[in-house]
Enzyme design. Structure first.
Site, PDB file in Angstrom:
ATOM      1  CE1 TYR A 108      -4.301   0.836  -0.142  1.00  0.00           C
ATOM      2  CE2 TYR A 108      -4.520  -1.117   1.180  1.00  0.00           C
ATOM      3  CZ  TYR A 108      -5.162  -0.180   0.284  1.00  0.00           C
ATOM      4  OH  TYR A 108      -6.381  -0.828  -0.594  1.00  0.00           O
TER       5      TYR A 108
ATOM      6  CD  GLU B 171      -5.089   5.349   0.485  1.00  0.00           C
ATOM      7  OE1 GLU B 171      -4.568   5.868   1.113  1.00  0.00           O
ATOM      8  OE2 GLU B 171      -5.453   4.633  -0.013  1.00  0.00           O
TER       9      GLU B 171
ATOM     10  CG  ASP C 150      -7.569   9.705 -24.711  1.00  0.00           C
ATOM     11  OD1 ASP C 150      -6.899   8.895 -25.069  1.00  0.00           O
ATOM     12  OD2 ASP C 150      -8.473   9.221 -23.945  1.00  0.00           O
TER      13      ASP C 150
ATOM     14  CB  THR D  37      -4.065   3.061 -22.315  1.00  0.00           C
ATOM     15  OG1 THR D  37      -3.806   3.101 -23.591  1.00  0.00           O
ATOM     16  CG2 THR D  37      -5.721   3.621 -21.192  1.00  0.00           C
TER      17      THR D  37
ATOM     18  CE  LYS E  58      -6.616   1.240 -25.975  1.00  0.00           C
ATOM     19  NZ  LYS E  58      -5.717   2.662 -24.559  1.00  0.00           N
TER      20      LYS E  58
ATOM     21  NE  ARG F 195      -6.191  -3.830 -20.342  1.00  0.00           N
ATOM     22  CZ  ARG F 195      -6.572  -4.229 -20.573  1.00  0.00           C
ATOM     23  NH1 ARG F 195      -6.251  -4.694 -20.989  1.00  0.00           N
ATOM     24  NH2 ARG F 195      -7.901  -3.548 -20.946  1.00  0.00           N
TER      25      ARG F 195
HETATM   26  N1  DSN Z   1      -9.937   1.991 -25.684  1.00  0.00           N
HETATM   27  C1  DSN Z   1     -10.779   1.255 -26.407  1.00  0.00           C
HETATM   28  C2  DSN Z   1     -10.304   0.637 -27.377  1.00  0.00           C
HETATM   29  O1  DSN Z   1     -10.246   1.210 -28.061  1.00  0.00           O
HETATM   30  O2  DSN Z   1     -10.299  -0.842 -27.570  1.00  0.00           O
HETATM   31  C3  DSN Z   1     -11.227   0.806 -24.999  1.00  0.00           C
HETATM   32  O3  DSN Z   1     -11.906   1.130 -23.896  1.00  0.00           O
END
Ligand code: DSN
Length: 415
Positions: free
Chosen positions: A53, A55, A199, A225, A228, A234
């Site tokens: 933990y 925080e 984004d 994210t 990808k 993740r």
């Molecule tokens: N980011 C999305 C995708 O492109 O699959 C899912 O939230």
């Protein structure tokens, strides 16, 4: 990867993981948002850091025993800053959704206006969809896509921005195959008095490699994210100008999240270290080459690619001109029968409901990670073409599935 502890203790979970590993190994993964992490990233995410933990933030924690996780989080931040040239980085968001919501709650009050690309036109659920918190809390306006080019209609964006004076403009997409003009959006945001959130979840790897313009010089906030094109675990991340650092950090914790996932943050640090290496650029270049060849081949076979040609790692196939009776959902099911995994997706000017949709979204990050190149893209395009032109031919699906497996066995996953 076999874990003898898991196999002995919980054979059910172990067995399902083995089946999933087999599925990933023996199939062609064309879901544009998926990728395969390095064994080093996987080891970090599966490590004992899951116990801790922490925080708060490095050197400002609410728990004892944080000296080593502090070092790991600082390393992740420092590497991310170098990768993107960002002034401030927060690596704690559990996902892209959490990252976007943390930006919204840092700068917006309920009822404020936001201007975004709709999910139906390639945006994201968190860009103001009615069923997402972003759509419930804020007054949402959407800019449009040019029906001819399938590119963002920057003029409509500017016109709505100057008319509505939104507090925030969100630019970025999850099903969009064109280069995004972040500089222009930055100018529009400044002219209309809006903050700008870029984004880049899908294109982060391309941005790092210099193969897509970076929004960092123009945007107040950049979210991504890490799993990808960036090929990490993740998770999510926020970058911002130094002047926003305090607001963003307190919006992530305690505003939107509790304890950070330190094992995932370690995976992010490893991923950023990998992305700083020269070979990462070569990987990103190959993603682009593969996407172009896949799109060209599909077009050669008469399939319609939204916007004519992809400029990034993904493409949308509009099934309507070639297969008016075939929904995206059904097309994805047929391909999956042959071991090719995709997702159905709405296309601009969609005429079906989103559960059926008229498009297929295809991306090349995962197959490129396996080492596949342009000749494999040609084989994949041929299989897709054959399967979609004979949607009821079960024997064909079985025979292509065997060819898919044979190809995949030449490019095994490294686990
Ligand atoms: N980011 C999305 C995708 O492109 O699959 C899912 O939230």
């Amino acid at each position: 990867m076999e874990s003898s502890f898991l196999k002995q203790q919980d054979h059910d979970v172990w067995a399902w993981i083995q089946k999933e590993l087999y599925r990933q190994n023996e199939g062609i993964e064309l879901i544009a948002s998926e990728n395969f992490v390095s064994p080093a990233v996987l080891e970090a995410v599966g490590s004992i850091l899951t116990h801790k933990y922490a925080e708060g933030y490095p050197q400002k924690r609410y728990y004892g025993g944080c000296e080593y996780v502090d070092a790991i989080e600082n390393l992740a931040i420092e590497r991310a800053k170098r990768l993107f040239g960002a002034e401030h980085v927060n690596v704690q968001p559990h996902s892209g959704t959490q990252a976007n919501l943390a930006v919204y709650t840092a700068v917006l009050k309920p009822g404020d206006k936001i201007l975004t690309l709709s999910l139906e036109n390639g945006g994201h659920l968190t860009h103001g969809h009615a069923k997402n918190l972003s759509g419930m809390l804020y007054q949402v306006f959407h800019y449009d896509i040019d029906p001819q080019t399938a590119a963002i209609d920057y003029e409509s964006l500017e016109e709505i921005a100057l008319r509505e004076r939104p507090r925030l403009i969100t630019i970025g997409a999850s099903a969009y195959a064109k280069i995004i003009d972040f500089k222009r959006v930055g100018e529009i945001a400044r002219a209309s008095g809006a903050w700008m959130l870029a984004d880049i979840a899908h294109i982060a790897g391309l941005v790092v490699a210099g193969l897509h313009p970076s929004p960092v010089p123009y945007a107040d906030f950049v979210t991504t994210t890490t799993h990808k094109t960036l090929r990490g675990p993740r998770g999510g991340m926020i970058m911002c100008r130094a002047s926003w650092a305090k607001a963003i950090d307190s919006s992530v914790f305690p505003g939107n999240q509790g304890g950070p996932l330190m094992h995932v943050i370690a995976g992010k640090a490893v991923c950023f270290g990998e992305a700083l290496r020269p070979e990462f650029k070569i990987y990103q270049e190959q993603i682009l080459k593969n996407a172009r060849v896949l799109a060209e081949e599909l077009q050669k076979y008469g399939l319609s690619i939204v916007g004519g040609m992809t400029e990034n790692h993904l493409m949308l196939v509009d099934l309507r001109p070639t297969f008016p009776e075939l929904s995206g959902r059904e097309a994805a099911r047929i391909l999956e029968q042959a071991g090719i995994t995709t997702n159905h997706n709405t296309v601009p000017r969609e005429t079906r409901n989103p559960f059926q949709a008229s498009g297929l979204r295809l991306g090349t990050p995962a197959v490129t990670t396996r080492g596949m190149g342009t000749s494999e893209m040609r084989s994949i395009a041929l299989w897709i073409q054959k399967l979609l032109f004979s949607p009821n031919d079960n024997a064909l699906q079985v025979s292509i599935r065997a060819e898919v497996q044979e190809l995949c066995q030449k490019f095994p996953l490294k686990y």
